[in-house]
Write a protein that holds these residues in place. Sequence first.
Motif, mmCIF file in Angstrom:
data_model
loop_
_atom_site.group_PDB
_atom_site.id
_atom_site.type_symbol
_atom_site.label_atom_id
_atom_site.label_comp_id
_atom_site.label_asym_id
_atom_site.label_seq_id
_atom_site.Cartn_x
_atom_site.Cartn_y
_atom_site.Cartn_z
ATOM 1 N N ILE A 26 24.269 -9.136 -10.330
ATOM 2 C CA ILE A 26 24.931 -9.249 -9.460
ATOM 3 C C ILE A 26 24.311 -10.694 -8.909
ATOM 4 O O ILE A 26 23.096 -10.938 -8.704
ATOM 5 C CB ILE A 26 25.757 -8.905 -7.475
ATOM 6 C CG1 ILE A 26 26.049 -7.331 -8.028
ATOM 7 C CG2 ILE A 26 25.835 -9.187 -6.908
ATOM 8 C CD1 ILE A 26 25.568 -6.419 -7.369
ATOM 9 N N ALA A 27 24.939 -12.235 -8.761
ATOM 10 C CA ALA A 27 24.784 -13.455 -8.566
ATOM 11 C C ALA A 27 24.476 -14.189 -7.623
ATOM 12 O O ALA A 27 25.913 -13.558 -7.349
ATOM 13 C CB ALA A 27 25.518 -14.700 -9.192
ATOM 14 N N VAL A 28 23.601 -14.784 -6.832
ATOM 15 C CA VAL A 28 23.808 -15.073 -5.110
ATOM 16 C C VAL A 28 23.021 -16.423 -5.490
ATOM 17 O O VAL A 28 22.537 -16.872 -6.341
ATOM 18 C CB VAL A 28 22.682 -13.291 -4.243
ATOM 19 C CG1 VAL A 28 23.596 -12.147 -4.589
ATOM 20 C CG2 VAL A 28 21.369 -14.034 -4.800
ATOM 21 N N SER A 29 23.479 -16.607 -4.065
ATOM 22 C CA SER A 29 23.530 -18.263 -3.716
ATOM 23 C C SER A 29 22.582 -18.647 -3.340
ATOM 24 O O SER A 29 21.213 -19.002 -3.557
ATOM 25 C CB SER A 29 24.015 -19.168 -3.202
ATOM 26 O OG SER A 29 24.251 -18.208 -2.488
ATOM 27 N N ASN A 30 21.750 -16.762 -2.444
ATOM 28 C CA ASN A 30 20.713 -17.578 -1.597
ATOM 29 C C ASN A 30 19.943 -16.208 -1.681
ATOM 30 O O ASN A 30 20.004 -15.518 -1.626
ATOM 31 C CB ASN A 30 20.504 -17.684 0.120
ATOM 32 C CG ASN A 30 19.636 -17.676 0.727
ATOM 33 O OD1 ASN A 30 18.055 -16.880 0.573
ATOM 34 N ND2 ASN A 30 18.782 -18.874 1.562
ATOM 35 N N TYR A 31 18.922 -16.109 -3.026
ATOM 36 C CA TYR A 31 17.634 -14.799 -3.065
ATOM 37 C C TYR A 31 17.386 -13.975 -1.661
ATOM 38 O O TYR A 31 17.533 -12.755 -1.735
ATOM 39 C CB TYR A 31 16.686 -15.476 -4.338
ATOM 40 C CG TYR A 31 16.200 -13.243 -3.949
ATOM 41 C CD1 TYR A 31 16.342 -12.808 -5.194
ATOM 42 C CD2 TYR A 31 14.231 -13.996 -3.906
ATOM 43 C CE1 TYR A 31 15.455 -11.841 -5.207
ATOM 44 C CE2 TYR A 31 13.944 -12.615 -3.690
ATOM 45 C CZ TYR A 31 14.551 -12.035 -4.663
ATOM 46 O OH TYR A 31 13.633 -10.428 -5.335
ATOM 47 N N GLU A 32 15.812 -14.642 -0.864
ATOM 48 C CA GLU A 32 15.921 -14.505 -0.397
ATOM 49 C C GLU A 32 16.955 -13.184 1.167
ATOM 50 O O GLU A 32 16.740 -12.289 1.679
ATOM 51 C CB GLU A 32 14.471 -15.122 0.812
ATOM 52 C CG GLU A 32 13.866 -15.528 -0.377
ATOM 53 C CD GLU A 32 12.956 -14.403 -0.572
ATOM 54 O OE1 GLU A 32 12.907 -13.616 0.680
ATOM 55 O OE2 GLU A 32 11.895 -14.452 -1.298
ATOM 56 N N ASP A 116 28.539 -9.912 0.459
ATOM 57 C CA ASP A 116 27.690 -9.835 0.456
ATOM 58 C C ASP A 116 28.000 -11.632 1.242
ATOM 59 O O ASP A 116 29.381 -11.739 1.360
ATOM 60 C CB ASP A 116 26.628 -9.773 -0.407
ATOM 61 C CG ASP A 116 27.009 -11.041 -1.373
ATOM 62 O OD1 ASP A 116 28.234 -12.046 -0.989
ATOM 63 O OD2 ASP A 116 26.197 -10.378 -3.213
ATOM 64 N N ALA A 117 27.131 -11.832 1.668
ATOM 65 C CA ALA A 117 27.510 -13.814 2.216
ATOM 66 C C ALA A 117 28.135 -14.342 1.297
ATOM 67 O O ALA A 117 28.706 -15.582 1.220
ATOM 68 C CB ALA A 117 25.959 -14.275 3.004
ATOM 69 N N ASP A 118 27.575 -14.443 -0.045
ATOM 70 C CA ASP A 118 28.733 -15.307 -0.860
ATOM 71 C C ASP A 118 29.969 -14.297 -1.928
ATOM 72 O O ASP A 118 31.091 -15.266 -2.042
ATOM 73 C CB ASP A 118 27.379 -14.418 -2.481
ATOM 74 C CG ASP A 118 26.402 -15.309 -2.461
ATOM 75 O OD1 ASP A 118 26.774 -17.353 -2.307
ATOM 76 O OD2 ASP A 118 25.611 -15.180 -2.849
ATOM 77 N N GLY A 119 30.597 -13.196 -1.402
ATOM 78 C CA GLY A 119 31.449 -12.326 -1.072
ATOM 79 C C GLY A 119 31.544 -11.710 -1.979
ATOM 80 O O GLY A 119 32.934 -11.271 -2.565
ATOM 81 N N ASN A 120 30.313 -11.178 -3.000
ATOM 82 C CA ASN A 120 30.313 -10.435 -3.841
ATOM 83 C C ASN A 120 30.841 -9.008 -3.649
ATOM 84 O O ASN A 120 30.546 -8.740 -2.456
ATOM 85 C CB ASN A 120 29.015 -10.232 -4.837
ATOM 86 C CG ASN A 120 28.827 -11.784 -5.288
ATOM 87 O OD1 ASN A 120 29.205 -11.846 -6.211
ATOM 88 N ND2 ASN A 120 27.552 -11.658 -4.820
ATOM 89 N N GLU A 121 31.673 -8.367 -3.597
ATOM 90 C CA GLU A 121 32.100 -6.696 -3.373
ATOM 91 C C GLU A 121 31.607 -6.157 -3.685
ATOM 92 O O GLU A 121 31.283 -5.475 -4.666
ATOM 93 C CB GLU A 121 33.901 -6.928 -4.045
ATOM 94 C CG GLU A 121 34.144 -5.121 -3.340
ATOM 95 C CD GLU A 121 35.493 -5.665 -3.319
ATOM 96 O OE1 GLU A 121 36.288 -4.262 -4.717
ATOM 97 O OE2 GLU A 121 36.407 -6.428 -4.045
#
Length: 132
Positions: A26-32, A116-121
């Motif tokens: 799952i790719a995210v924009s902000n890892y922490e 999540d905050a990026d919209g990943n479901e």
Amino acid sequence: MEAAVRPRLILREREPVVPVGIFAGIAVSNYESALGWYKQLLGAEPTFYPNDTEAVWQLAEDRYVYIIENADRAGGAVSMIWMDDPGSAVAGIAERGLRPVGVEQHGNVCKWVFHDADGNETGIGGEVSEST
């Protein structure tokens, strides 16, 4: 004009075509920030950290999910974790402070949807009693 006929997928019990195992990212924009959110969702620390921008959780034997910082690809993941008792799992997630954005039910299969905050479901789902 005739309505289009949709083919039905028929599942039969048989040996899997390929060995059963998965390593889903799952790719995210902000890892922490994402790391904290996925710890809440999954209720555990990652199983291991391959590097400074990746975290991996082992869900079952040969079944893993991981997050990786990659802002260009963030937000497009859609997945579901199949649980034996999804209602209890969702109750545990709620105790950790996360609420689903929706619920889908198809017969005796139910999926609680989290973003999540990026919209990943990520769906938490499985078979439930008809009254759920």
